[in-house]
Design an enzyme around this catalytic site. Structure first.
Site, PDB file in Angstrom:
ATOM      1  N   ASP A 152     -32.039  -8.146  41.670  1.00  0.00           N
ATOM      2  CA  ASP A 152     -31.733  -7.432  40.434  1.00  0.00           C
ATOM      3  C   ASP A 152     -31.210  -6.048  40.777  1.00  0.00           C
ATOM      4  O   ASP A 152     -31.959  -5.193  41.265  1.00  0.00           O
ATOM      5  CB  ASP A 152     -33.007  -7.330  39.592  1.00  0.00           C
ATOM      6  N   VAL A 153     -29.936  -5.803  40.531  1.00  0.00           N
ATOM      7  CA  VAL A 153     -29.336  -4.518  40.911  1.00  0.00           C
ATOM      8  C   VAL A 153     -29.924  -3.356  40.135  1.00  0.00           C
ATOM      9  O   VAL A 153     -29.807  -2.199  40.566  1.00  0.00           O
ATOM     10  CB  VAL A 153     -27.797  -4.537  40.749  1.00  0.00           C
ATOM     11  N   TYR A 163     -21.416  -0.957  26.589  1.00  0.00           N
ATOM     12  CA  TYR A 163     -20.568  -1.442  27.670  1.00  0.00           C
ATOM     13  C   TYR A 163     -19.443  -0.443  27.930  1.00  0.00           C
ATOM     14  O   TYR A 163     -19.206  -0.042  29.076  1.00  0.00           O
ATOM     15  CB  TYR A 163     -19.996  -2.813  27.320  1.00  0.00           C
ATOM     16  N   LYS A 202     -19.105   1.824  31.345  1.00  0.00           N
ATOM     17  CA  LYS A 202     -17.935   1.660  32.211  1.00  0.00           C
ATOM     18  C   LYS A 202     -17.195   2.982  32.379  1.00  0.00           C
ATOM     19  O   LYS A 202     -16.641   3.264  33.456  1.00  0.00           O
ATOM     20  CB  LYS A 202     -17.012   0.582  31.644  1.00  0.00           C
TER      21      LYS A 202
END
Length: 255
Positions: A63-64, A160, A164
Site C-alpha cells: 500500500d503506497v 483527484y 494531481k
C-alpha cells in the site's frame, strides 16, 4: 556514471492493469527490467508480469499510502532488480465525489484517500527511490503520472484534480532538489485515454462527447502515454527535468 539506454532497473507503481501495465510493457520492450507493483490486484499484476518481454522482472506488492509499506516495496524492488534507475509513479485512486451531492462523511473519507494515495504515496516512493539512487551514485529518473484535470478542473472528482496538481508541483520541487545529484524528475499530464476501466464510458451515451474533446476526434491510448513516459526516463531527456508534459490531443491548451 551515465544512465544506460537499456537494461535499466525500473519500478512502476500501480502496474496491475491500464496505464501501469502499458508503461511496464514499454520499458520491458526497451530491454529494461521491471518491478511490477500492485496494491491489491495481485492476480492482474501477475498477468502484467507474465506479459513482459525479456527476463529478470519482479513482482512487488504494498500500500503506497502506508509509509512503511512504501519504503519496503521500493527496497524489495531494488533488491530484486539489483538496483534502481527509474521510478514511475502511476499508482492512484480516482473515485467520484461531486461536492453538491456527496454526504459530508463520504466527502472527507474520499479526500483523505485521494491525498494519501495520489500525493503522499508519490512523495514516499519518490524520496525512498531518490535516496537509493543517490547512495549508489545512479543518475536516475522519476516520472510522475499527473493529469489534464489538474489544469482543466474535475467537477465530479475534485480531490483527484487537486492531488494531481500537487503531484505536478511535487515533481518540479524534486527536479530542483535532485538535479545536483544527476536525477531528473518530470511529469506527464494525460487527457482522456482508453483503458479497460473507462471502456463503458466510451461505449455509453457520453462517448461521443468524450471523443469530440479533441480535434482528432478520438481519445488517447495507454501506449501513447507510456511512450512519453519512457522518453522522459531516457538519458536524452535530462534537460526535460521539471517539465509537465501535456498529452491530451489538443483537447485542453494551457497558456
Amino acid at each position: 556514471m551515465n544512465l544506460p539506454q537499456s537494461g535499466r532497473r525500473v519500478l512502476v507503481s500501480g502496474a496491475s492493469r491500464g496505464l501501469g501495465r502499458a508503461v511496464a510493457r514499454a520499458f520491458a520492450a526497451n530491454g529494461d527490467r521491471v518491478a511490477v507493483h500492485y496494491g491489491s490486484r495481485a492476480e492482474e499484476a501477475r498477468a502484467t508480469l507474465d506479459s513482459l518481454e525479456g527476463t529478470g522482472h519482479a513482482l512487488v506488492g504494498g500500500d503506497v499510502s502506508d509509509p512503511a509499506a512504501a519504503a519496503r516495496l521500493v527496497d524489495e524492488a531494488a533488491e530484486a532488480l539489483g538496483g534502481l534507475d527509474v521510478l514511475v509513479n502511476n499508482a492512484a485512486v480516482n473515485l467520484p465525489h461531486p461536492p453538491a451531492s456527496t454526504p459530508y462523511e463520504e466527502w472527507v473519507e474520499l479526500w483523505q484517500r485521494h491525498v494519501s494515495v495520489n500525493l503522499l504515496g508519490t512523495a514516499y516512493l519518490s524520496q525512498r527511490a531518490a535516496r537509493r539512487m543517490i547512495d549508489t551514485g545512479v543518475p536516475g529518473r522519476i516520472v510522475n503520472i499527473g493529469s489534464r484535470g489538474a489544469f482543466k478542473g474535475e467537477p465530479d472528482h475534485p480531490a483527484y484534480g487537486a492531488t494531481k496538481a500537487a503531484v505536478h508541483a511535487l515533481g518540479q520541487s524534486l527536479a530542483v532538489a535532485l538535479g545536483p545529484h544527476g536525477i531528473g524528475v518530470a511529469s506527464v499530464a494525460p487527457g482522456f485515454f482508453a483503458t479497460e476501466r473507462v471502456a463503458p464510458r466510451l461505449a455509453g451515451p457520453e462517448g461521443g462527447a468524450i471523443l469530440a474533446q479533441s480535434p482528432f476526434g478520438r481519445v488517447g491510448t495507454a501506449a501513447e502515454v507510456a511512450a512519453a513516459v519512457r522518453w522522459l526516463a531516457s538519458p536524452e531527456a535530462q534537460w526535460a527535468s521539471g517539465t509537465v508534459l501535456d498529452l491530451n490531443g489538443a483537447s485542453y491548451l494551457r497558456t
